[in-house]
Design a protein around this motif. Structure first.
Motif, PDB file in Angstrom:
ATOM      1  N   GLU A 393      20.772  21.093  30.489  1.00  0.00           N
ATOM      2  CA  GLU A 393      20.500  20.693  29.111  1.00  0.00           C
ATOM      3  C   GLU A 393      21.783  20.665  28.296  1.00  0.00           C
ATOM      4  N   GLU A 394      22.619  21.696  28.510  1.00  0.00           N
ATOM      5  CA  GLU A 394      23.877  21.743  27.756  1.00  0.00           C
ATOM      6  C   GLU A 394      24.743  20.548  28.104  1.00  0.00           C
ATOM      7  N   GLU A 395      24.752  20.193  29.400  1.00  0.00           N
ATOM      8  CA  GLU A 395      25.559  19.042  29.807  1.00  0.00           C
ATOM      9  C   GLU A 395      25.053  17.772  29.134  1.00  0.00           C
ATOM     10  N   VAL A 396      23.732  17.633  29.078  1.00  0.00           N
ATOM     11  CA  VAL A 396      23.152  16.448  28.434  1.00  0.00           C
ATOM     12  C   VAL A 396      23.590  16.403  26.977  1.00  0.00           C
ATOM     13  N   GLU A 397      23.537  17.583  26.304  1.00  0.00           N
ATOM     14  CA  GLU A 397      23.935  17.622  24.896  1.00  0.00           C
ATOM     15  C   GLU A 397      25.401  17.234  24.730  1.00  0.00           C
ATOM     16  N   ASP A 398      26.253  17.798  25.610  1.00  0.00           N
ATOM     17  CA  ASP A 398      27.685  17.477  25.525  1.00  0.00           C
ATOM     18  C   ASP A 398      27.892  15.974  25.652  1.00  0.00           C
ATOM     19  N   GLU A 401      26.805  14.223  22.596  1.00  0.00           N
ATOM     20  CA  GLU A 401      27.732  14.398  21.469  1.00  0.00           C
ATOM     21  C   GLU A 401      28.932  13.475  21.613  1.00  0.00           C
ATOM     22  N   GLU A 402      29.454  13.407  22.833  1.00  0.00           N
ATOM     23  CA  GLU A 402      30.628  12.548  23.060  1.00  0.00           C
ATOM     24  C   GLU A 402      30.284  11.100  22.728  1.00  0.00           C
ATOM     25  N   ASN A 403      29.110  10.658  23.117  1.00  0.00           N
ATOM     26  CA  ASN A 403      28.754   9.251  22.922  1.00  0.00           C
ATOM     27  C   ASN A 403      28.209   8.945  21.535  1.00  0.00           C
TER      28      ASN A 403
END
Length: 435
Positions: A393-398, A401-403
């Protein structure tokens, strides 16, 4: 449910245990609540009465909820039972371009190939465990990712089970108002709770003696090498005492626990237990020597079957030697003098395994009993799954955020999902679509 909580549900032949655990700040597991009910409707590890099993599950869950003052939603369930068998299989793939390094996708392709194995009707592959890889004929490779090569092959330990039995367990969990969060092989769960990493490296056989089945898991070099489920457990011992002494089951079980021993030489001829007769009948007198003879005969049979499996794995070969010997766990491991008997039959060092490997230091005596090895292991498994989800989930959020823009949500690189995760999803889908 919050991230650092998990619930293990051990649906056994004798008892059903619901256990709620959470990780504390030191990375150890605290057990917050435990509930246990008599298991009705399970025979030799397989559900044979859905309604009774659902009631027993609900009872155990309510007890655990009351103890922890929490509501339980998701559970991790163990599967064992007499329908589980395992086989060794090797397979290979030829890579289209040997100038690229081997990556996750190659391994997935190889593992999916194993899935095409033809099974007996009603059987399905539960677990595919790569043992070691070969790249272009170079053997004994533990981790092929990042290497070059055209032909990738591997030896696999494949665990097979009856898909209907697994779905029935899913059905019971769902009907008890719970959400199936994960499915784990019970011998693996018990092993996680009881064995140390050193033992798994050195080579060890874990024997989990339950009420209806005896599970075996063999590790060597940190990898699981062999699993088996033997369809006998503590219940057949009780059954024999009941028949041999002509008493009722409840009395037989108590005799076994209080006075039973796996080693007949221990008891003097004149040691006698008197058992109250049924209404208006004379009490029965039973000599402890006879009692332990009955128990001994049965236990020898169980241990010998397990030993056959250990030999099948090939522990006599030098590089498959089990240096750490045998660890006994499960309720049946509490039988007096069992350790000595197992050492005598197998000639291997033996200890009793308590599930305190990952538990917080101040855990209750009760919880660290071998009885709860599987339940503790299922909680550990659930916690691991929670952590993986959190990371994903954290990776998805990161990435999001980048995009910033919602459209180009790239999938983060996700860990290779284990077979059991896929199996859990298949069972869930099946239950959702089934009438």
């Amino acid at each position: 449910m919050e991230h650092n909580l998990a619930v293990g549900l051990d649906i056994g032949t004798t008892k059903i245990v619901a256990m709620i655990g959470r990780k504390n700040e030191y990375g150890k597991v605290e057990i917050l609540g435990i509930g246990k009910s008599k298991s009705l409707g399970v025979h030799r590890g397989v559900v044979n009465n859905i309604t009774q099993t659902i009631q027993s599950i609900q009872q155990a869950v309510q007890e655990a909820e009351a103890a922890a003052d929490l509501k339980i939603e998701d559970v991790t369930v163990g599967i064992a039972g007499q329908h589980i068998r395992s086989l060794q299989h090797s397979d290979y793939i030829t890579r289209p371009n040997s100038e690229n390094v081997i990556d996750e996708d190659d391994i997935d392709r190889l593992i999916n190939q194993v899935h095409k194995l033809v099974m007996l009707p009603g059987e399905e592959i539960i677990h595919v465990l790569p043992q070691e890889y070969k790249v272009d004929g170079q053997a004994e490779i533990k981790e092929p990712i990042g290497m070059y090569g055209g032909r990738l092959e591997a030896n696999f330990h494949v665990v097979v089970g009856q898909v209907s039995s697994i779905r029935n367990i899913g059905r019971c969990v769902q009907s008890a108002g719970l959400n199936l969060d994960g499915i784990t092989l019970e011998p693996l769960a018990s092993a996680n709770a009881v064995l140390s990493q050193e033992e798994k490296e050195a080579g060890v056989a874990l024997i989990d003696i339950g009420g209806g089945t005896t599970d075996l898991a063999i590790f060597r070099d940190g990898i699981i090498r062999h699993t088996a489920v033997i369809p006998f457990g503590g219940n057949v011992i009780t059954e024999d005492i009941k028949e041999g002494c002509s008493i009722i089951e409840k009395q037989a079980e108590l005799l076994k626990i209080k006075f039973g021993s796996a080693w007949p030489g221990e008891n003097k001829d004149n040691e006698i237990v008197s058992i109250p007769g049924l209404r208006g009948r004379e009490p029965k007198e039973i000599t402890l020597k006879n009692l332990s003879k009955i128990i001994h005969a049965r236990v020898v049979e169980i241990v010998e079957q397990v030993y056959v499996e250990i030999k099948n794995y090939g522990h006599e070969e030098q590089k498959k030697k089990l240096i750490a010997g045998i660890v006994l766990t499960g309720g049946g491991s509490q039988l007096k003098h069992l350790k000595q008997l197992v050492e005598y039959i197998t000639g291997m060092d033996t200890r009793i395994g308590y599930p305190n490997e990952h538990l917080a230091g101040d855990s209750d005596e009760d919880i660290t009993s071998p009885l709860y090895a599987t339940a503790v292991g299922l909680v550990l498994d659930g916690l691991k799954r929670q952590e993986r989800k959190k990371i994903e989930e954290e990776e998805v959020e990161d990435v999001a955020e980048e995009n910033q823009t919602e459209e180009i949500r790239e999938e983060p690189k996700k860990e290779r999902r284990s077979f059991l995760d896929k199996l859990t999803e298949r069972v869930k889908d099946f239950l959702d679509n089934a009438e």
